[in-house]
Enzyme design. Structure first.
Site, PDB file in Angstrom:
ATOM      1  CG  ASP A   3      -2.292  -0.552   0.859  1.00  0.00           C
ATOM      2  OD1 ASP A   3      -2.779  -0.263  -0.246  1.00  0.00           O
ATOM      3  OD2 ASP A   3      -2.855  -1.298   1.681  1.00  0.00           O
ATOM      4  CG  HIS A  39      13.655  -3.922  -7.428  1.00  0.00           C
ATOM      5  ND1 HIS A  39      12.926  -4.987  -7.907  1.00  0.00           N
ATOM      6  CD2 HIS A  39      14.570  -4.446  -6.602  1.00  0.00           C
ATOM      7  CE1 HIS A  39      13.389  -6.109  -7.381  1.00  0.00           C
ATOM      8  NE2 HIS A  39      14.395  -5.813  -6.581  1.00  0.00           N
ATOM      9  CD  GLU A  79      -4.577   1.220   4.053  1.00  0.00           C
ATOM     10  OE1 GLU A  79      -3.710   1.806   3.370  1.00  0.00           O
ATOM     11  OE2 GLU A  79      -4.973   0.074   3.792  1.00  0.00           O
ATOM     12  N   GLY A 117      13.342 -12.099  -7.897  1.00  0.00           N
ATOM     13  CA  GLY A 117      12.991 -13.397  -7.347  1.00  0.00           C
ATOM     14  C   GLY A 117      14.097 -13.945  -6.480  1.00  0.00           C
ATOM     15  CD  GLU A 163      10.369  -3.117  -9.757  1.00  0.00           C
ATOM     16  OE1 GLU A 163      11.308  -2.732 -10.480  1.00  0.00           O
ATOM     17  OE2 GLU A 163      10.443  -4.136  -9.035  1.00  0.00           O
ATOM     18  N   PRO A 197     -24.404  -5.933   6.528  1.00  0.00           N
ATOM     19  CG  PRO A 197     -23.366  -7.355   4.984  1.00  0.00           C
ATOM     20  CD  PRO A 197     -24.618  -6.564   5.209  1.00  0.00           C
ATOM     21  CB  CYS A 230      16.384  -7.523  -9.034  1.00  0.00           C
ATOM     22  SG  CYS A 230      17.364  -7.677  -7.544  1.00  0.00           S
ATOM     23  CD  GLU A 236      -4.415 -10.345  14.940  1.00  0.00           C
ATOM     24  OE1 GLU A 236      -5.618 -10.069  14.722  1.00  0.00           O
ATOM     25  OE2 GLU A 236      -3.948 -11.487  14.892  1.00  0.00           O
TER      26      GLU A 236
HETATM   27  N1  GLN Z   1      17.894 -13.380  -5.225  1.00  0.00           N
HETATM   28  C1  GLN Z   1      18.665 -12.323  -5.785  1.00  0.00           C
HETATM   29  C2  GLN Z   1      19.517 -11.620  -4.753  1.00  0.00           C
HETATM   30  O1  GLN Z   1      19.283 -11.731  -3.588  1.00  0.00           O
HETATM   31  C3  GLN Z   1      17.779 -11.322  -6.488  1.00  0.00           C
HETATM   32  C4  GLN Z   1      16.934 -10.538  -5.557  1.00  0.00           C
HETATM   33  C5  GLN Z   1      15.816  -9.816  -6.266  1.00  0.00           C
HETATM   34  O2  GLN Z   1      15.462 -10.118  -7.380  1.00  0.00           O
HETATM   35  N2  GLN Z   1      15.206  -8.863  -5.573  1.00  0.00           N
HETATM   36  O3  GLN Z   1      20.458 -10.936  -5.106  1.00  0.00           O
END
Ligand code: GLN
Length: 539
Positions: free
Chosen positions: A73, A510, A143, A360, A512, A191, A387, A152
């Site tokens: 968010d 990144h 928020e 990833g 984005e 509701p 990345c 919680e």
């Molecule tokens: N796994 C990879 C690293 O740790 C890439 C990380 C990612 O894509 N944010 O460097």
């Protein structure tokens, strides 16, 4: 300088109703009236931050300039309000208790019994006020995550009740609920009634009830909610489904909700900008599109579409911004990397004009992602790697162009050719929370590169989140064969591109996370433009 006005947004009936978007939309419209707006997201979970949370459960982990790993968010707030926030804008139960317990150990409570009221609630209010003060805002959105009545969120709701008394006249409450529609089309209000009743039992009364529904709320539904929830009819807002979240500000505007809130908070329009309306006009006028693939790991089967899209939310948003900028709508095919381990890329990716491999972690799915990279590289299909998507592009290049068949990343275990290796400062790090290379770092761009051309400057600042990097020992060998590192932070590789390709560009950072509606991220814009060009020549 006026005293800060607070707008507290709570949720009822169930989670996932889009409180964040509703809050951000309100904020945007106040911003266009000339006010400086900021936002705080409260997540009542015990985790300190979102850094170690699975993207399956809460969607992507958003990274802020100061390296804060936060709820997605916050990304919506940054995009809607065009601000850059810091980790203090995400308050969690974990952070609050940690600091109260530390204060207790330092003896700061002078022998008192430390309790939820007042110590925890004071800590919550103090943090909110500090963030508001430091941001220099005039309007602070708060928020409260979860649903009113959850165990919680109790201390936070209680803190909001106290804040209401302390800030009387400068605080308004917006409650987001749901009106389900029966099969015969009736909009049910029970509701919402129950949820407001629950809220009242905790000492709070909403000023605005924003009701999610599939179709616009009927007048009689509005009147009924107004009567039973004790909110004037102008305060009952139809927050019905629209085909794009960017249309929510306009939906609220049509119902004069921002003006109603401003009147309540004694704020007068200082100006009336129309940036958002113009953005939407531009967005709806696009009739060109390009087809692309995002090859990810979290896209498999049972996770479901919405969930998967949340996993890559900022990427989807950055593509949207780039689409508006390039005048072509990216239509995304979500490809599970493991599909490419069983089926040839020529088949799976056959009619796409661009391939994106996002961030990833871990070995699963990497073989498939590299198949996608190879296909893009060999067939001249525009490629954007982010990345992990850059790291795998380097590994694929080392394997198939340099002929180092066993090249790999040390993230997946020992290898004779560690072209991707752990960052030296990460070695021996055991504490997993907030210890990656996080947040803003500089990148210097090489003269004559794609990077330099698309960013149009020598030095850029982008956000990071990684533990591994391109091994500097392999750089010369890789560059000789045609993949060059055109963005660096000292001896750290930040950008890898292939000049001899229509568009092959990848970043360790990144991009984005800094993309904004109306101000697309340069790599995303260039990627969409390259896809558009390819689609054009293919006819
Ligand atoms: N796994 C990879 C690293 O740790 C890439 C990380 C990612 O894509 N944010 O460097």
């Amino acid at each position: 300088m006026i005293s800060v006005r607070y707008i507290v947004v709570t949720g009822g009936v169930m989670s996932g109703l889009g409180k964040g978007i509703t809050a951000a939309s309100i904020g945007r419209m106040l911003m266009e009236r000339g006010y400086k707006v900021t936002a705080i997201k409260i997540d009542p979970y015990i985790n300190i931050d979102a850094g170690l949370m699975s993207p399956f459960q809460h969607g992507e982990v958003f990274v802020l300039k100061d390296g804060g790993e936060v709820d997605l968010d916050l990304g919506n707030y940054e995009r809607f309000l065009d601000v850059e926030l810091t980790r203090d804008h995400n308050i969690t139960t974990g952070k609050i208790y940690k600091s109260v317990i530390e204060k207790e150990r330092r003896g700061e409570y002078l022998g008192k019994t430390v309790q939820i009221i007042p110590h925890i609630t004071n800590e919550i209010k103090e943090r909110i006020r500090n963030v508001a003060r430091e941001s220099g805002c005039e309007v602070c959105l708060i928020e409260v995550g979860g649903t009113v009545g959850d165990i919680e969120s109790m201390p936070f709701i209680e803190a909001m009740r106290q804040l209401r008394n302390e800030e009387m006249g400068n605080i308004a409450f917006v409650h987001v609920t749901l009106a389900p529609t029966t099969t015969d089309g009736e909009q049910k209000t029970k509701p919402t009634q129950h949820s407001v009743k629950e809220m009242r039992s905790l000492g709070l009364q909403p000023d605005i009830v924003a009701v999610r529904c599939t179709r616009p709320l009927r007048d009689e539904t509005k009147s009924k909610i107004s009567l039973f929830c004790d909110v004037p009819v102008e305060g009952v807002v139809s927050n019905h489904d629209v085909d794009d979240v960017y249309k929510v500000p306009l939906l609220l505007e049509e119902q004069r909700t921002p003006l109603y809130l401003m009147k309540m908070l004694r704020l007068y329009p200082l100006e009336h900008r129309t940036d958002w309306v113009e953005l939407i006009e531009k967005m709806v006028s696009i009739n060109d599109s390009v087809k692309m693939a995002i090859v990810g790991k979290y896209t498999a089967g049972s996770q479901g579409t919405t969930h998967m899209e949340d996993t890559y939310l900022s990427i989807r948003e950055a593509l949207k911004h780039a689409g508006i900028g390039a005048g072509a709508w990216p239509r995304i095919a979500w490809i599970d990397a493991e599909d490419l381990e069983h089926n040839p890329p020529e088949e799976v990716l056959k009619d796409v004009d661009g391939i994106l491999v996002p961030g990833g972690f871990g070995a699963r799915g990497t073989a498939g992602k590299m198949e996608a990279v190879r296909y893009a590289r060999e067939k001249g299909v525009p490629y954007l790697g982010i990345c992990f998507g850059m790291q795998l592009a380097v590994v694929e290049f080392a394997k198939n162009v340099l002929g180092l068949k066993e090249a790999s990343s040390t993230e997946f275990g020992e290898t004779p050719h560690p072209v991707i290796t752990i960052l030296p400062e990460q070695e021996g790090v055991e504490d997993m929370g907030a210890t990656m290379r996080l947040g803003n770092y500089d990148t210097e761009l090489r003269e004559g590169s794609i990077a330099k051309r698309i960013y149009g400057k020598d030095l850029i600042v982008e956000r990071h989140r990684h533990r591994y990097e391109v091994n500097p020992d392999y750089v010369d060998e890789i560059e000789e064969k045609g993949m060059i590192f055109t963005g660096k932070n000292r001896n750290r590789m930040e950008i890898a591109e292939i000049p001899d390709h229509p568009f092959f560009f990848s970043t360790q950072f990144h991009p984005e996370m800094k993309s904004r509606p109306g101000r697309p991220s340069p790599p995303f814009l260039a990627f969409v433009e390259a896809m558009k060009e390819r689609a054009g020549t293919r006819g």
